[in-house]
Scaffold this motif. Structure first.
Motif, PDB file in Angstrom:
ATOM      1  N   THR A  19      -7.129  -3.271   7.452  1.00  0.00           N
ATOM      2  CA  THR A  19      -6.252  -4.541   7.027  1.00  0.00           C
ATOM      3  C   THR A  19      -5.734  -5.056   8.279  1.00  0.00           C
ATOM      4  O   THR A  19      -5.914  -6.391   8.596  1.00  0.00           O
ATOM      5  CB  THR A  19      -4.919  -4.161   6.265  1.00  0.00           C
TER       6      THR A  19
ATOM      7  N   LEU B  21      -5.058   8.361   5.053  1.00  0.00           N
ATOM      8  CA  LEU B  21      -5.255   7.057   4.250  1.00  0.00           C
ATOM      9  C   LEU B  21      -4.507   5.903   4.742  1.00  0.00           C
ATOM     10  O   LEU B  21      -5.277   4.714   4.611  1.00  0.00           O
ATOM     11  CB  LEU B  21      -4.777   7.580   2.777  1.00  0.00           C
TER      12      LEU B  21
ATOM     13  N   LEU C  40      -6.246   2.546   6.241  1.00  0.00           N
ATOM     14  CA  LEU C  40      -6.304   1.016   5.471  1.00  0.00           C
ATOM     15  C   LEU C  40      -5.335   0.068   6.548  1.00  0.00           C
ATOM     16  O   LEU C  40      -5.679  -1.035   6.544  1.00  0.00           O
ATOM     17  CB  LEU C  40      -5.254   1.320   4.297  1.00  0.00           C
TER      18      LEU C  40
ATOM     19  N   PHE D 179       0.767  -1.269   0.077  1.00  0.00           N
ATOM     20  CA  PHE D 179       0.129  -0.076   0.159  1.00  0.00           C
ATOM     21  C   PHE D 179       0.900   1.101  -0.038  1.00  0.00           C
ATOM     22  O   PHE D 179       0.693   2.275  -0.617  1.00  0.00           O
ATOM     23  CB  PHE D 179      -0.904  -0.021   1.264  1.00  0.00           C
TER      24      PHE D 179
ATOM     25  N   TYR E 289     -12.227   7.565   5.083  1.00  0.00           N
ATOM     26  CA  TYR E 289     -11.327   7.160   3.885  1.00  0.00           C
ATOM     27  C   TYR E 289     -11.676   7.848   2.847  1.00  0.00           C
ATOM     28  O   TYR E 289     -10.791   8.535   2.155  1.00  0.00           O
ATOM     29  CB  TYR E 289     -11.492   5.686   3.683  1.00  0.00           C
TER      30      TYR E 289
ATOM     31  N   SER F 129     -14.167  -2.517   6.051  1.00  0.00           N
ATOM     32  CA  SER F 129     -13.508  -1.693   5.137  1.00  0.00           C
ATOM     33  C   SER F 129     -14.218  -1.423   3.760  1.00  0.00           C
ATOM     34  O   SER F 129     -13.942  -0.394   3.114  1.00  0.00           O
ATOM     35  CB  SER F 129     -12.063  -2.272   4.788  1.00  0.00           C
TER      36      SER F 129
END
Lengths: 346, 471
Positions: A319, A311, A315, A24, A299, A281
């Protein structure tokens, strides 16, 4: 040995998380560099317009100075690999740093604070929705499995297929149109009214705001859940021990809830947990439609403001929770389903 | 596998499929949508909607935010619908002003309670043109609308709208009929020209507006002497009566016909869904077979890569990608394939592990067949049919994913997709203003497409995986 298996599984989860964060980080640094540079130029231009009583060369010098400052702040002067590594390592160690634009409700810019403000809102919304879905889904699934191929089974399976491709955000829009603007029963969005009431009224107000999004999720969610539960229960009902239980004269409700559901529990728990993890998510648009300031909404705001720390943090949290959930599932699976004996070489 | 085998297997499949009601419904809707896509011009009221969706001047003759025409059925007061009058009666008559004149007459039968929003005269002209426009009402009164004088035309558009160009002339008509008092009490800027033209004339015509139903004659009078010069021409004269309700599904605030948008979006939804699902399932099946056949380290590495892709959240990454790259439908499809190919891998891998041990594979190996020959000739043909259900079932996901991106404003601006229509609706607050005909149809069509492929997929799944059949 269970503890070696557990250790191995946890380490694997951590490694996967670190790898994903690296990917990412690479993606976002690569992708956002251009936008960020042009944004800096824009910002400097705007700021220099406000300056007064300066000579042209002074303004140019000031501009260059400010641009350098901002580029340093966003670390754009460092080589790409260094930025990627820097960001990935920081994210993996949960050191998200400060956001560039977005502020928490208290006005702080600490990314972790901003995320921790949004996370509970997302959690409460989707967890309560899943709980309702499970209750209805199990009840309906059992009913379907008792008479497979019957009227109820066929009609509910038909509805499951009808709503298979219906986007939850569109149903949300429809329900908003109906319940908010036509019937005027629920608020159009947000977590609480302004001004926010205190005490018990606060809880009521929160429930009132949560009703419509939860209704949307449940209306779409429980059908497929009941369909899967039906299939699981149906295959269990064919087992010999169910027949013997019935033959022994054990009441049907006990056969269903005690024997059948207990055997079908592990996959049901897995499924419910996985769909909960996935919804955390994937709710960017859904939360946007209901103006629900959770992780998904955050987000989208971060994408629009180009706020990379937020951001990445967002994530990382989603995650991380997902990977942790998978590890957790693997670890408790032995308890859920004692038939599976976990050996050292799992 | 020879053609005969394929034919036989297909017939066998079809015999089972025929018994699935839902599967047949799905097939029916799919065939219907394919027919609509193939014969798109037949179904489109606005033929050039592709490429003109964002062209403001293409839509200028339509009403803004008009409900669908069929809402009249449920309304107590009927609103005028949009009408296109393309065939004027052309005659040469003696005109008191011009002498000999050519007159284009459009007959419009007004039978509603609420007047149209506008009457638009359109033509293409060459050279010099001069014309008088007027309306003869059923009660015999003539409303003079105005004049058009154009010079140096070369196939240019002539456009005369009653609502803007005939305002002052219509006001003369009010002055001739309404009482002094009523005129003094009313605000002339608030009077809509079409309201006056289609209302009964009288002293109180400004306050108590009663519709005057009957046949209206819209006359365009051009002096005949003009046409003695060959260079002066007028072609394609037509009249557009802009209704308060319009089309099958109404219009949006930018005057676009939503039905045309939906029909034009159908092919993109099908294209996106089918291309994404077919390619990603093929890739996934092949990946699973290769992973299972080679085994060992290759299998471990491939399984790990698979796990990495499974763990990546699709929508957040797609959003970041399309927010930075110029969104194009090819990039969107490509990105979706990158995330969707993982779907069938797990099941195919476990099935391939079983097939790998079959004796005929061993026989093929003993005969000296290469790895790829075994994979493509012996394993893929057996496993591919099982993935057809998978293909059908992953179409809705792809359509919804593209719609989600478009809804966020990250869609390809060169196409029309249902998500983009919803995006525009969200932007102009369609929910807030109650423009339901703008929000319901696009989402409903997304849902119906999803339903179609769910019907097909579940039916195929039942046939191809007999274990799941209802016992």
């Amino acid at each position: 040995m269970y503890k070696w298996y557990a250790l191995k599984r946890i380490l694997r989860g951590v490694f996967m998380f670190a790898l994903l964060m690296f990917i990412f980080s690479f993606l976002f640094n690569q992708v956002n560099e251009q936008t960020q540079r042009s944004q800096i130029n824009e910002q400097v231009k705007m700021e220099s317009m406000r300056l007064k009583g300066m000579k042209p060369e002074q303004i140019t010098a000031w501009r260059d100075n400010r641009t350098d400052q901002l580029i340093k702040m966003y670390k754009l002067d460092r080589p790409l690999m260094e930025r990627v590594l820097f960001r990935a390592v920081n994210t993996v160690t949960f050191n998200f740093g400060k956001s560039t634009v977005i502020k928490s409700s208290k006005g702080e810019q600490d990314v972790l604070d901003i995320l921790m403000e949004a996370l509970p809102r997302t959690m409460i919304l989707f967890t309560s929705a899943i709980v309702f879905e499970l209750i209805i889904g199990i009840a309906l699934g059992l009913k379907k499995a008792q008479k497979p191929g019957g009227k109820l089974d066929k009609s509910t399976s038909f509805i499951t297929m009808i709503i298979y491709g219906m986007p939850s955000w569109w149903l949300g829009m429809m329900l908003i149109l109906l319940f908010v603007y036509v019937l005027k029963l629920f608020p159009s969005g947000g977590v609480n009214s302004v001004p926010t009431p205190a005490g018990f009224a606060f809880v009521l107000d929160r429930i009132w705001h949560m009703a419509l999004p939860i209704l949307t999720l449940v209306i779409l969610g429980f059908w497929s859940l009941s369909f899967v539960i039906r299939n699981l229960v149906l295959s269990t009902l064919q087992e010999d021990y169910i027949m013997s239980a019935r033959a022994r004269g054990i009441p049907e409700s006990k056969v269903l809830f005690g024997h059948t559901l207990r055997t079908a529990a592990p996959p049901i728990v897995t499924m419910a947990l996985l769909s909960l993890l996935a919804s955390l998510s994937g709710a960017i648009i859904f939360e946007g439609i209901f103006s629900w300031p959770g992780l998904g909404n955050l987000y989208w705001v971060a994408v629009q403001q180009n706020d990379i720390p937020v951001l990445m943090g967002d994530l990382a949290i989603t995650t991380g929770i997902y990977q942790a959930g998978l590890v957790f599932l693997d670890l408790i699976y032995g308890f859920l389903d004692p038939r599976i004996k976990v050996g050292g070489k799992a | 596998m020879s053609m005969k085998d394929v034919g036989y297997r297909f017939k066998e499949f079809w015999d089972d499929f025929r018994k699935e009601t839902s599967g047949l419904i799905g097939l029916g809707i799919l065939v219907l949508s394919l027919v609509v896509v193939l014969f798109e011009p037949v179904f489109l009221p606005f033929k050039d909607v592709d490429g003109n969706w964002r062209n403001i001047s293409y839509w200028q003759d339509s009403p803004p935010a008009a409900p669908p025409a069929w809402t009249n059925l449920f309304a107590a007061e009927k609103s005028a619908t949009t009408a296109y009058l393309n065939d004027p009666i052309v005659e040469d008559v003696d005109d008191p002003d011009f002498g000999l004149a050519r007159v284009y007459t459009f007959k419009y039968n007004y039978k509603y309670d609420k007047s149209p929003l506008d009457i638009i005269f359109r033509a293409k002209g060459d050279g010099m043109l001069f014309m008088n426009l007027s309306v003869i009402r059923p009660d015999g009164e003539t409303v003079y609308l105005g004049q058009v004088y154009e010079d140096g035309l070369a196939g240019d558009d002539i456009r005369f709208t009653v609502d803007t160009d005939a305002r002052s002339s219509v006001y003369e008509f009010i002055r001739a009929h309404a009482s002094e008092e009523a005129i003094a009490n009313s605000d002339s800027s608030n009077v809509k020209a079409t309201d006056i033209i289609f209302a009964k004339a009288g002293a109180d015509m400004l306050s108590a507006r009663e519709p005057l139903k009957g046949e209206y004659l819209y006359k365009v009078t051009i002096p005949a002497s003009l046409f003695e010069d060959e260079a002066n021409r007028i072609d394609e004269a037509k009249l557009i009566v802009t209704g308060r309700v319009s089309g099958v599904l109404g219009t949006d605030t930018s005057k676009r016909d939503i039905y045309s948008g939906i029909i034009a979006g159908l092919k993109w939804a099908l294209f996106i869904g089918l291309v994404t699902s077919v390619i990603s399932v093929l890739v996934g099946v092949l990946y699973g077979i290769i992973s299972a056949y080679f085994g060992g380290t290759t299998d471990t590495i491939m399984s790990f890569i698979f796990e990495v892709f499974v763990s990546m959240p699709m929508l957040p990454i797609l959003i970041v990608l399309s927010a930075t790259f110029k969104p194009s439908i090819w990039i969107i499809i490509g990105a979706m394939i990158v995330f969707y190919w993982v779907g069938p891998v797990k099941t195919v891998r476990s099935m391939a592990l079983q097939i790998k041990e079959e004796t005929y594979i061993e026989a093929a190996k003993a005969l000296g067949a290469g790895k790829w020959r075994i994979i493509f000739k012996h394993m893929a043909p057996i496993l591919l049919p099982y993935s057809f259900a998978n293909m059908a079932l992953s179409v809705p996901g792809a359509i919804v994913a593209e719609s989600s991106l478009s809804l966020l404003g990250l869609g390809d601006p060169s196409i029309i997709s249902w998500g983009q229509i919803l995006h525009d609706a969200q932007l102009s607050g369609a929910t807030l203003n109650g423009l339901w005909w703008w929000i319901v149809p696009p989402g409903l069509f997304i849902a119906v497409m999803g339903m179609t492929f769910a019907f097909l997929g579940f039916a195929m799944d039942k046939i191809l995986h007999p274990k799941l059949r209802t016992r």
